[in-house]
Scaffold this motif. Sequence first.
Motif, PDB file in Angstrom:
ATOM      1  N   TRP A  25      -0.083 -13.997   0.508  1.00 16.50           N
ATOM      2  CA  TRP A  25       1.035 -14.741   0.479  1.00 16.50           C
ATOM      3  C   TRP A  25       2.065 -14.717  -0.799  1.00 16.50           C
ATOM      4  O   TRP A  25       3.244 -15.134  -0.730  1.00 16.50           O
ATOM      5  N   SER A  26       1.533 -14.118  -1.848  1.00 10.07           N
ATOM      6  CA  SER A  26       2.446 -14.120  -3.061  1.00 10.07           C
ATOM      7  C   SER A  26       3.282 -13.016  -3.218  1.00 10.07           C
ATOM      8  O   SER A  26       2.949 -11.933  -3.096  1.00 10.07           O
ATOM      9  N   ALA A  27       4.411 -13.381  -3.639  1.00 13.66           N
ATOM     10  CA  ALA A  27       5.436 -12.361  -3.969  1.00 13.66           C
ATOM     11  C   ALA A  27       5.081 -11.366  -5.001  1.00 13.66           C
ATOM     12  O   ALA A  27       5.342 -10.252  -4.890  1.00 13.66           O
ATOM     13  N   THR A  28       4.327 -12.027  -6.015  1.00 12.21           N
ATOM     14  CA  THR A  28       3.969 -11.195  -7.041  1.00 12.21           C
ATOM     15  C   THR A  28       2.996 -10.245  -6.734  1.00 12.21           C
ATOM     16  O   THR A  28       3.179  -8.889  -7.094  1.00 12.21           O
ATOM     17  N   MET A  29       1.991 -10.211  -5.759  1.00 10.49           N
ATOM     18  CA  MET A  29       1.247  -9.415  -5.358  1.00 10.49           C
ATOM     19  C   MET A  29       1.933  -8.353  -4.252  1.00 10.49           C
ATOM     20  O   MET A  29       1.472  -7.104  -4.421  1.00 10.49           O
ATOM     21  N   LYS A  30       2.785  -8.958  -3.571  1.00 13.52           N
ATOM     22  CA  LYS A  30       3.742  -7.956  -2.805  1.00 13.52           C
ATOM     23  C   LYS A  30       4.437  -7.115  -3.653  1.00 13.52           C
ATOM     24  O   LYS A  30       4.309  -5.784  -3.310  1.00 13.52           O
ATOM     25  N   ALA A  31       4.937  -7.393  -5.008  1.00 10.81           N
ATOM     26  CA  ALA A  31       5.478  -6.462  -5.876  1.00 10.81           C
ATOM     27  C   ALA A  31       4.505  -5.530  -6.486  1.00 10.81           C
ATOM     28  O   ALA A  31       4.822  -4.270  -6.625  1.00 10.81           O
ATOM     29  N   GLU A  32       3.483  -6.020  -6.528  1.00 13.80           N
ATOM     30  CA  GLU A  32       2.321  -5.061  -7.271  1.00 13.80           C
ATOM     31  C   GLU A  32       2.053  -3.708  -6.188  1.00 13.80           C
ATOM     32  O   GLU A  32       1.936  -2.733  -6.453  1.00 13.80           O
ATOM     33  N   PHE A  33       1.675  -4.508  -4.881  1.00 12.30           N
ATOM     34  CA  PHE A  33       1.380  -3.501  -3.866  1.00 12.30           C
ATOM     35  C   PHE A  33       2.568  -2.345  -3.901  1.00 12.30           C
ATOM     36  O   PHE A  33       2.175  -1.277  -3.654  1.00 12.30           O
ATOM     37  N   GLU A  34       3.629  -2.776  -3.902  1.00 15.07           N
ATOM     38  CA  GLU A  34       4.831  -1.860  -3.787  1.00 15.07           C
ATOM     39  C   GLU A  34       4.926  -0.871  -5.010  1.00 15.07           C
ATOM     40  O   GLU A  34       5.180   0.149  -4.849  1.00 15.07           O
ATOM     41  N   ARG A  35       4.708  -1.357  -6.162  1.00 15.47           N
ATOM     42  CA  ARG A  35       4.419  -0.708  -7.161  1.00 15.47           C
ATOM     43  C   ARG A  35       3.588   0.496  -7.199  1.00 15.47           C
ATOM     44  O   ARG A  35       3.700   1.472  -7.560  1.00 15.47           O
ATOM     45  N   PHE A  36       2.368   0.216  -6.587  1.00 14.26           N
ATOM     46  CA  PHE A  36       1.363   0.967  -6.313  1.00 14.26           C
ATOM     47  C   PHE A  36       1.622   2.241  -5.210  1.00 14.26           C
ATOM     48  O   PHE A  36       0.908   3.084  -5.104  1.00 14.26           O
ATOM     49  N   GLY A  37       2.695   1.770  -4.545  1.00 14.61           N
ATOM     50  CA  GLY A  37       2.890   2.598  -3.207  1.00 14.61           C
ATOM     51  C   GLY A  37       1.804   2.305  -2.186  1.00 14.61           C
ATOM     52  O   GLY A  37       1.605   3.085  -1.161  1.00 14.61           O
ATOM     53  N   LEU A  38       1.423   1.005  -2.288  1.00 15.02           N
ATOM     54  CA  LEU A  38       0.291   0.757  -1.241  1.00 15.02           C
ATOM     55  C   LEU A  38       0.697  -0.473  -0.299  1.00 15.02           C
ATOM     56  O   LEU A  38      -0.197  -1.263   0.050  1.00 15.02           O
ATOM     57  N   SER A  39       1.982  -0.808  -0.167  1.00 13.74           N
ATOM     58  CA  SER A  39       2.504  -2.027   0.408  1.00 13.74           C
ATOM     59  C   SER A  39       1.923  -2.176   1.955  1.00 13.74           C
ATOM     60  O   SER A  39       1.819  -3.133   2.222  1.00 13.74           O
ATOM     61  N   ARG A  40       1.571  -1.017   2.742  1.00 17.69           N
ATOM     62  CA  ARG A  40       1.150  -1.040   3.950  1.00 17.69           C
ATOM     63  C   ARG A  40      -0.194  -1.602   3.889  1.00 17.69           C
ATOM     64  O   ARG A  40      -0.886  -1.694   4.950  1.00 17.69           O
ATOM     65  N   TYR A  41      -0.826  -1.494   2.763  1.00 14.46           N
ATOM     66  CA  TYR A  41      -2.342  -2.100   2.545  1.00 14.46           C
ATOM     67  C   TYR A  41      -2.272  -3.383   2.328  1.00 14.46           C
ATOM     68  O   TYR A  41      -3.718  -3.856   2.252  1.00 14.46           O
ATOM     69  N   ARG A  42      -1.411  -4.067   1.747  1.00 13.98           N
ATOM     70  CA  ARG A  42      -1.415  -5.166   1.259  1.00 13.98           C
ATOM     71  C   ARG A  42      -2.211  -6.514   1.958  1.00 13.98           C
ATOM     72  O   ARG A  42      -3.146  -7.003   1.761  1.00 13.98           O
ATOM     73  N   VAL A  43      -1.796  -6.662   3.468  1.00 15.22           N
ATOM     74  CA  VAL A  43      -2.391  -7.393   4.200  1.00 15.22           C
ATOM     75  C   VAL A  43      -3.930  -7.168   4.473  1.00 15.22           C
ATOM     76  O   VAL A  43      -4.941  -7.942   4.515  1.00 15.22           O
TER      77      VAL A  43
END
Length: 121
Positions: A25-43
Amino acid sequence: MNVIYHALSVLTSTLFIFYGASCLWSATMKAEFERFGLSRYRVLSGVLEILGALGLVIGFFFPPLRVAAAAGLGILMVLAVVSRVQQRDSFSELVPALLFAIITLWIALYGALVVLKSYTT
């Protein structure tokens, strides 16, 4: 040593519940996963962290589950360390993941020894 094992299990499970929820649920963590190129694995990562934390708690009543949960969380944290190294993050940014990789893997190994000892005595 048993007190340290239990205390680290409680602390780790508590922190992983919050960290897993943050992944979801955190926007900060969403941005971190995007920075790593791993946004599809965040959930998936958030859900696995929460399930791992619950496994550590339930492991007080069924110790083999604590071993499996800690091993799974350890693998997640090793992957987090690898991701941070690949991104060339600073050592201070790497330390939390590295510390939790060490702690969770220690819980898994120590717990495995406790479980094996209980079956051999």
